[in-house]
Scaffold this motif. Structure first.
Motif, PDB file in Angstrom:
ATOM      1  N   PHE A 115       0.856  -1.181   0.000  1.00  0.00           N
ATOM      2  CA  PHE A 115       0.000   0.000   0.000  1.00  0.00           C
ATOM      3  C   PHE A 115       0.894   1.234   0.000  1.00  0.00           C
ATOM      4  CE2 PHE A 115      -2.262   3.319   2.437  1.00  0.00           C
ATOM      5  CZ  PHE A 115      -3.401   3.436   1.663  1.00  0.00           C
ATOM      6  N   ILE A 117       0.925   5.463  -0.146  1.00  0.00           N
ATOM      7  CA  ILE A 117       0.203   6.727  -0.032  1.00  0.00           C
ATOM      8  C   ILE A 117       1.207   7.790   0.384  1.00  0.00           C
ATOM      9  CG2 ILE A 117      -0.487   6.318   2.372  1.00  0.00           C
ATOM     10  CD1 ILE A 117      -3.169   7.735   1.665  1.00  0.00           C
ATOM     11  N   VAL A 119       2.165  10.212   2.615  1.00  0.00           N
ATOM     12  CA  VAL A 119       1.677  10.417   3.983  1.00  0.00           C
ATOM     13  C   VAL A 119       1.867  11.839   4.497  1.00  0.00           C
ATOM     14  CG1 VAL A 119       1.961   7.991   4.608  1.00  0.00           C
ATOM     15  CG2 VAL A 119       3.818   9.604   5.077  1.00  0.00           C
ATOM     16  N   ILE A 127      -4.702   7.765   7.094  1.00  0.00           N
ATOM     17  CA  ILE A 127      -4.045   6.694   6.341  1.00  0.00           C
ATOM     18  C   ILE A 127      -4.836   5.403   6.475  1.00  0.00           C
ATOM     19  CG2 ILE A 127      -1.933   5.318   6.167  1.00  0.00           C
ATOM     20  CD1 ILE A 127      -0.489   7.947   7.221  1.00  0.00           C
ATOM     21  N   ALA A 130      -7.928   5.576   4.271  1.00  0.00           N
ATOM     22  CA  ALA A 130      -7.582   5.367   2.858  1.00  0.00           C
ATOM     23  C   ALA A 130      -7.245   3.897   2.600  1.00  0.00           C
ATOM     24  CB  ALA A 130      -6.408   6.258   2.463  1.00  0.00           C
ATOM     25  N   ARG A 134      -9.218   1.735  -0.078  1.00  0.00           N
ATOM     26  CA  ARG A 134      -8.527   1.307  -1.294  1.00  0.00           C
ATOM     27  C   ARG A 134      -8.374  -0.200  -1.411  1.00  0.00           C
ATOM     28  NH1 ARG A 134      -3.294   4.961  -1.645  1.00  0.00           N
ATOM     29  NH2 ARG A 134      -2.702   3.203  -2.982  1.00  0.00           N
ATOM     30  N   GLU A 142      -6.165   0.061  -8.470  1.00  0.00           N
ATOM     31  CA  GLU A 142      -5.192   0.267  -7.397  1.00  0.00           C
ATOM     32  C   GLU A 142      -3.788   0.475  -7.939  1.00  0.00           C
ATOM     33  OE1 GLU A 142      -4.105   1.336  -3.711  1.00  0.00           O
ATOM     34  OE2 GLU A 142      -6.110   1.181  -4.590  1.00  0.00           O
ATOM     35  N   THR A 145      -3.764   4.063  -8.876  1.00  0.00           N
ATOM     36  CA  THR A 145      -3.728   4.907  -7.677  1.00  0.00           C
ATOM     37  C   THR A 145      -2.337   4.875  -7.045  1.00  0.00           C
ATOM     38  OG1 THR A 145      -6.081   4.555  -7.276  1.00  0.00           O
ATOM     39  CG2 THR A 145      -4.766   5.292  -5.399  1.00  0.00           C
ATOM     40  N   ALA A 146      -1.762   3.691  -6.940  1.00  0.00           N
ATOM     41  CA  ALA A 146      -0.436   3.564  -6.324  1.00  0.00           C
ATOM     42  C   ALA A 146       0.625   4.298  -7.143  1.00  0.00           C
ATOM     43  CB  ALA A 146      -0.073   2.093  -6.153  1.00  0.00           C
ATOM     44  N   GLN A 149       0.342   7.925  -6.507  1.00  0.00           N
ATOM     45  CA  GLN A 149       0.878   8.248  -5.185  1.00  0.00           C
ATOM     46  C   GLN A 149       2.409   8.266  -5.197  1.00  0.00           C
ATOM     47  OE1 GLN A 149      -0.728   9.169  -2.146  1.00  0.00           O
ATOM     48  NE2 GLN A 149      -2.315   9.543  -3.683  1.00  0.00           N
TER      49      GLN A 149
END
Length: 165
Positions: A115, A117, A119, A127, A130, A134, A142, A145-146, A149
């Protein structure tokens, strides 16, 4: 002009444990001086986005679990350590740590990468929320999204290293 070796030494860790991005950005000739966070980010992100899916997956997999075993063992990169500490992940209660461990395991099992994100500016509750949201995504969503990020983390790291203009 900054040398290739100096550029890679300075920016090779912006994308976690992935100096190939800085190497390729330099070799592509997209580095314009004076170096700015926006300019270097643009050059690095262009390379990251052109990398193969397997290479981008490798970048995702180079990221540590949040509040995971590397953090406990003190083996995070300095950037990751500061980022996680800034979000309070170094001060979790035993119950919170257990929840992060449970989510980390489930997430990696489902998606094949940790995971991720950005931060900075978030707290542990943000966190966790999320994370819990997610983990319900499908793999394609994902992965997208990753990777977004990862690009955000790169920008935040560059902003702490370079001027805006």
């Amino acid at each position: 002009m900054i040398s290739r070796d100096d550029f890679v030494t300075r920016f090779g860790g912006v994308f976690e444990h992935s100096p190939f991005i800085a190497e390729r950005a330099y070799d592509a000739g997209g580095i314009v001086e004076p170096l700015t966070s926006v300019g270097v980010h643009g050059a690095l992100v262009a390379i990251f986005r052109r990398a193969s899916a397997d290479e981008r997956l490798g970048v995702l997999r180079a990221h540590p679990d949040l509040a995971g075993r590397l953090a406990i063992a003190g083996k995070l990169t300095e950037d990751s350590r500061k980022e996680q500490a800034g979000a309070g992940l170094d001060r979790l209660t035993p119950a919170e740590h257990a929840r992060f461990t449970e989510l980390n395991t489930a997430y990696v099992t489902k998606f094949g990468f940790p995971f991720i994100i950005a931060v900075r500016g978030l707290g542990k509750d943000d966190i966790l929320t999320a994370f819990e949201t997610r983990i319900g995504n499908d793999r394609d969503a994902e992965f997208a999204t990753a990777t977004a990020q990862v690009e955000r983390i790169a920008m935040l790291r560059l902003q702490s290293m370079l001027p805006e203009t």
